[in-house]
Design an enzyme around this catalytic site. Sequence first.
Site, mmCIF file in Angstrom:
data_model
loop_
_atom_site.group_PDB
_atom_site.id
_atom_site.type_symbol
_atom_site.label_atom_id
_atom_site.label_comp_id
_atom_site.label_asym_id
_atom_site.label_seq_id
_atom_site.Cartn_x
_atom_site.Cartn_y
_atom_site.Cartn_z
ATOM 1 N N LYS A 133 41.280 43.826 59.080
ATOM 2 C CA LYS A 133 40.911 44.002 57.672
ATOM 3 C C LYS A 133 39.649 43.202 57.409
ATOM 4 C CE LYS A 133 42.712 46.107 54.079
ATOM 5 N NZ LYS A 133 43.705 47.199 54.026
ATOM 6 N N ASP B 135 39.063 50.436 51.140
ATOM 7 C CA ASP B 135 40.213 49.809 50.483
ATOM 8 C C ASP B 135 39.752 49.616 49.032
ATOM 9 O OD1 ASP B 135 42.953 48.456 51.394
ATOM 10 O OD2 ASP B 135 42.092 47.121 49.896
HETATM 11 N N1 GLU Z 1 42.834 50.418 53.410
HETATM 12 C C1 GLU Z 1 43.807 51.379 53.868
HETATM 13 C C2 GLU Z 1 45.088 50.668 54.231
HETATM 14 O O1 GLU Z 1 45.437 49.693 53.583
HETATM 15 C C3 GLU Z 1 43.267 52.310 54.931
HETATM 16 C C4 GLU Z 1 42.741 51.667 56.159
HETATM 17 C C5 GLU Z 1 42.058 52.640 57.140
HETATM 18 O O2 GLU Z 1 41.984 53.823 56.859
HETATM 19 O O3 GLU Z 1 41.613 52.140 58.171
HETATM 20 O O4 GLU Z 1 45.831 51.042 55.083
#
Ligand code: GLU
Length: 445
Positions: free
Chosen positions: A118, A158
């Site tokens: 992340k 996100d």
């Molecule tokens: N931010 C999204 C999550 O919390 C998607 C992450 C992604 O597609 O890599 O899973």
Amino acid sequence: MAELQAKNPDQPEFLQAVQEVVNSLAVVLKKRPEYRRAKVLERMVVPERVIMFRVPWVDGKGETQVNQGYRVEFSSSLGPYKGGLRFHPSVNLSILKFLGFEQIFKNSLTTLPIGGGKGGSDFDPKGKSNQEVMTFCKSFMSELFRHIGHNTDIPAGDIGVGGREIGYLFGQYKRIANQFTGVLTGKGFNWGGSHIRPEATGFGTAYFAAAMLETQGQTFEGKTCLVSGAGNVAQYITEKIIELGGKVVTLSDSSGFIHDPDGVDRQKLNWIMDLKNVRRGRIEEYTESFKGSSFTGTDPTLRYNPMWDIQADCAFPCATQNEINDKDAKHLIKNGIKIVAEGANMPSSSEAVDLFLEHHILYGPGKAANAGGVAVSALEMAQNSARFHWPREEVDRRLQQIMRQIHETCSQAAESYGTPGNYVNGANIAGFSKVADAMIDQGVV
Ligand code: GLU
């Protein structure tokens, strides 16, 4: 936990996310002493790598600004680091470590070969011009690019990072790396994106909720639903609920929530999508356009959110972490809520989760219920590798299949460890076991 707390005393959200997983794992560690011997959990809670960097940029008034940039590369046991970027003033190391940690288990549950990560920044896109957002994104990527790659680490969106930001970030990556690869997901369809990726998190959460309802012989038909948030996840969960015969009566943003007892229909939803994705306005404007609806502003002096005290059958928190506390959970339970499925990451406090489980509410934790977004990101990666596009129906079919599979896996894990119907234990145990086995196979790394 005591040791982790001593080492990370200033990271309450991260400790909360780990504690929840640890609570579910006691039974597993008892059954599988090799996990304990190999110190799998002790290793898993330490990110493989954390990158922190300066993001300097010049705003529209010609003034120099500086933000903090991050990428937490948490686990590459199952595949390259994968997870979103969050741009929001609340972003700090605790928030990104909690999100990165949850991402490991979520990604494991998708059945696809992706590790967990992340990143993001404390940059606030709210109120910034397109030009300012572009300038920031280009500066952010000018440092991030050297740490990521389509076989190494693949960021996505996100909170605060949508199609616009992914476009600017991708443009800068391509320019300085001199490579057109699938290094980011959530790309525009014309330049490497996948069908259904924008819809995937919201649709996926609705599919997961439908599977939970099915265990009690129920469907969405005629159900009144509370949705929080008004961004990507909230918009597409609303679309799917309408399609499946349910009625969404609330949506929110940081300024407050709207309540529309008649329900948000397709036309009203289109209006919201234009408001949020194009005009970038506040949800309060809804009441000026749609009679019979009301707006309640956020009251920081209240210890609860009155939105969660509205009579409904289903609740879909799709805004942010810890938006439902113990008081909100008590209101939902008192009003006879049947199901809570999380579109956001960790939107329920640990006290709220305990209350849902105690009262046998169908409760779908984010790492299972909202895994559809990252799952379709992995499908976007597969399509990029093949230099090919799958049709919309094909991606949607795979998403439905994946969400059903996640539901099944969680149910079975919960049952086999003696807590049937407990999706928290199910998601943690199933998500963890796959990563733990991979870590043992790969030796001490
Ligand atoms: N931010 C999204 C999550 O919390 C998607 C992450 C992604 O597609 O890599 O899973």
